[in-house]
Design a protein around this motif. Structure first.
Motif, mmCIF file in Angstrom:
data_model
loop_
_atom_site.group_PDB
_atom_site.id
_atom_site.type_symbol
_atom_site.label_atom_id
_atom_site.label_comp_id
_atom_site.label_asym_id
_atom_site.label_seq_id
_atom_site.Cartn_x
_atom_site.Cartn_y
_atom_site.Cartn_z
ATOM 1 N N TYR A 1 0.841 -1.192 0.000
ATOM 2 C CA TYR A 1 0.000 0.000 0.000
ATOM 3 C C TYR A 1 0.878 1.244 0.000
ATOM 4 O O TYR A 1 2.055 1.192 0.334
ATOM 5 C CB TYR A 1 -0.944 0.012 1.205
ATOM 6 C CG TYR A 1 -0.234 0.069 2.536
ATOM 7 C CD1 TYR A 1 0.038 1.288 3.146
ATOM 8 C CD2 TYR A 1 0.184 -1.099 3.173
ATOM 9 C CE1 TYR A 1 0.703 1.334 4.362
ATOM 10 C CE2 TYR A 1 0.842 -1.061 4.382
ATOM 11 C CZ TYR A 1 1.098 0.161 4.976
ATOM 12 O OH TYR A 1 1.757 0.210 6.170
ATOM 13 N N ARG A 2 0.264 2.346 -0.379
ATOM 14 C CA ARG A 2 0.930 3.650 -0.317
ATOM 15 C C ARG A 2 0.237 4.438 0.788
ATOM 16 O O ARG A 2 -0.978 4.580 0.781
ATOM 17 C CB ARG A 2 0.797 4.373 -1.652
ATOM 18 C CG ARG A 2 1.464 5.715 -1.645
ATOM 19 C CD ARG A 2 1.435 6.337 -3.021
ATOM 20 N NE ARG A 2 1.935 7.685 -2.936
ATOM 21 C CZ ARG A 2 1.553 8.672 -3.704
ATOM 22 N NH1 ARG A 2 0.679 8.445 -4.666
ATOM 23 N NH2 ARG A 2 2.041 9.869 -3.550
ATOM 24 N N LEU A 3 1.004 4.932 1.730
ATOM 25 C CA LEU A 3 0.459 5.656 2.879
ATOM 26 C C LEU A 3 0.590 7.158 2.664
ATOM 27 O O LEU A 3 1.662 7.658 2.340
ATOM 28 C CB LEU A 3 1.205 5.245 4.155
ATOM 29 C CG LEU A 3 0.699 5.841 5.455
ATOM 30 C CD1 LEU A 3 -0.727 5.381 5.753
ATOM 31 C CD2 LEU A 3 1.636 5.470 6.594
ATOM 32 N N HIS A 4 -0.518 7.864 2.871
ATOM 33 C CA HIS A 4 -0.537 9.329 2.831
ATOM 34 C C HIS A 4 -0.795 9.798 4.265
ATOM 35 O O HIS A 4 -1.896 9.597 4.790
ATOM 36 C CB HIS A 4 -1.653 9.849 1.919
ATOM 37 C CG HIS A 4 -1.570 9.361 0.514
ATOM 38 N ND1 HIS A 4 -0.840 10.006 -0.451
ATOM 39 C CD2 HIS A 4 -2.112 8.270 -0.086
ATOM 40 C CE1 HIS A 4 -0.959 9.352 -1.594
ATOM 41 N NE2 HIS A 4 -1.726 8.292 -1.394
ATOM 42 N N LEU A 5 0.184 10.375 4.910
ATOM 43 C CA LEU A 5 0.045 10.845 6.285
ATOM 44 C C LEU A 5 -0.401 12.302 6.269
ATOM 45 O O LEU A 5 0.247 13.146 5.650
ATOM 46 C CB LEU A 5 1.370 10.689 7.033
ATOM 47 C CG LEU A 5 1.324 10.881 8.530
ATOM 48 C CD1 LEU A 5 0.332 9.924 9.178
ATOM 49 C CD2 LEU A 5 2.698 10.681 9.128
ATOM 50 N N LEU A 6 -1.511 12.576 6.942
ATOM 51 C CA LEU A 6 -2.097 13.917 6.951
ATOM 52 C C LEU A 6 -2.144 14.472 8.368
ATOM 53 O O LEU A 6 -2.213 13.706 9.339
ATOM 54 C CB LEU A 6 -3.528 13.865 6.398
ATOM 55 C CG LEU A 6 -3.685 13.370 4.969
ATOM 56 C CD1 LEU A 6 -5.156 13.146 4.657
ATOM 57 C CD2 LEU A 6 -3.090 14.363 3.999
ATOM 58 N N PRO A 7 -2.163 15.799 8.512
ATOM 59 C CA PRO A 7 -2.350 16.398 9.835
ATOM 60 C C PRO A 7 -3.815 16.257 10.251
ATOM 61 O O PRO A 7 -4.703 16.156 9.405
ATOM 62 C CB PRO A 7 -1.972 17.867 9.618
ATOM 63 C CG PRO A 7 -2.292 18.110 8.175
ATOM 64 C CD PRO A 7 -2.004 16.813 7.463
ATOM 65 N N PHE A 8 -4.066 16.239 11.558
ATOM 66 C CA PHE A 8 -5.438 16.106 12.045
ATOM 67 C C PHE A 8 -5.940 17.433 12.598
ATOM 68 O O PHE A 8 -5.222 18.092 13.355
ATOM 69 C CB PHE A 8 -5.505 15.037 13.138
ATOM 70 C CG PHE A 8 -6.909 14.703 13.535
ATOM 71 C CD1 PHE A 8 -7.647 13.820 12.795
ATOM 72 C CD2 PHE A 8 -7.483 15.306 14.634
ATOM 73 C CE1 PHE A 8 -8.955 13.512 13.141
ATOM 74 C CE2 PHE A 8 -8.785 15.012 15.004
ATOM 75 C CZ PHE A 8 -9.518 14.114 14.251
ATOM 76 N N PRO A 9 -7.143 17.829 12.232
ATOM 77 C CA PRO A 9 -8.087 17.247 11.303
ATOM 78 C C PRO A 9 -7.794 17.701 9.864
ATOM 79 O O PRO A 9 -7.561 18.897 9.623
ATOM 80 C CB PRO A 9 -9.441 17.774 11.772
ATOM 81 C CG PRO A 9 -9.140 19.112 12.374
ATOM 82 C CD PRO A 9 -7.733 18.989 12.952
ATOM 83 N N PRO A 10 -7.809 16.784 8.935
ATOM 84 C CA PRO A 10 -7.423 17.126 7.571
ATOM 85 C C PRO A 10 -8.378 18.082 6.871
ATOM 86 O O PRO A 10 -7.955 18.833 5.995
ATOM 87 C CB PRO A 10 -7.370 15.771 6.851
ATOM 88 C CG PRO A 10 -8.236 14.874 7.648
ATOM 89 C CD PRO A 10 -8.117 15.361 9.069
ATOM 90 N N ARG A 11 -9.654 18.100 7.267
ATOM 91 C CA ARG A 11 -10.594 19.004 6.582
ATOM 92 C C ARG A 11 -10.200 20.467 6.777
ATOM 93 O O ARG A 11 -10.523 21.309 5.963
ATOM 94 C CB ARG A 11 -12.036 18.731 6.993
ATOM 95 C CG ARG A 11 -12.384 19.119 8.401
ATOM 96 C CD ARG A 11 -13.865 18.944 8.696
ATOM 97 N NE ARG A 11 -14.302 17.581 8.549
ATOM 98 C CZ ARG A 11 -14.487 16.733 9.560
ATOM 99 N NH1 ARG A 11 -14.280 17.128 10.792
ATOM 100 N NH2 ARG A 11 -14.876 15.506 9.352
ATOM 101 N N PHE A 12 -9.471 20.760 7.861
ATOM 102 C CA PHE A 12 -9.024 22.129 8.112
ATOM 103 C C PHE A 12 -7.535 22.330 7.829
ATOM 104 O O PHE A 12 -7.130 23.399 7.387
ATOM 105 C CB PHE A 12 -9.325 22.534 9.560
ATOM 106 C CG PHE A 12 -10.773 22.512 9.899
ATOM 107 C CD1 PHE A 12 -11.677 23.345 9.245
ATOM 108 C CD2 PHE A 12 -11.265 21.639 10.848
ATOM 109 C CE1 PHE A 12 -13.024 23.317 9.534
ATOM 110 C CE2 PHE A 12 -12.617 21.590 11.151
ATOM 111 C CZ PHE A 12 -13.500 22.424 10.491
ATOM 112 N N LEU A 13 -6.712 21.333 8.120
ATOM 113 C CA LEU A 13 -5.265 21.488 8.007
ATOM 114 C C LEU A 13 -4.671 20.981 6.700
ATOM 115 O O LEU A 13 -3.498 21.228 6.437
ATOM 116 C CB LEU A 13 -4.583 20.793 9.191
ATOM 117 C CG LEU A 13 -4.988 21.340 10.569
ATOM 118 C CD1 LEU A 13 -4.322 20.550 11.674
ATOM 119 C CD2 LEU A 13 -4.638 22.814 10.677
#
Length: 102
Positions: free
Chosen positions: A26-38
């Motif tokens: 798999y390919r992992l995309h690490l996002l900041p939380f919460p992604p809808r805002f950050l």
């Protein structure tokens, strides 16, 4: 290849753990939380901005419990893929309905 959008210390860990346990690529995309805002660019992938998001070919899932329950079917032969997609849709709606009943 399977893609997983994940935030540290979020429910997306369930999906990440399942992929690791099964040894799937798999390919992992690490996002900041919460992604809808950050991470507003993430809204192009998932307009709700929720985590997790698992993409496998034409299948897109955002319910962590359903991803974990269904991910074992990812190892099935391709001829079963259409059945997996149908089941994925059903489980996604089941999770949505269960959440709304609470």
């Amino acid at each position: 290849m399977i893609e997983l959008y994940h935030c540290h210390d979020a429910r997306s860990f369930r999906a990440l753990w399942a992929l690791e346990e099964m040894g799937l690529a798999y390919r992992l995309h690490l996002l900041p939380f919460p992604p809808r805002f950050l991470a507003p660019e993430y809204l192009a992938q998932n307009p709700l901005g929720t985590i997790p998001l698992l993409i496998d070919a034409e299948t897109r899932m955002t319910e962590s419990a359903a991803i974990r329950s269904i991910s074992r079917h990812a190892m099935a032969p391709r001829r079963w893929r259409s059945a997996w997609t149908s089941r994925t849709t059903a489980c996604g709606w089941t999770g949505c309905i269960a959440a709304r009943r609470r």
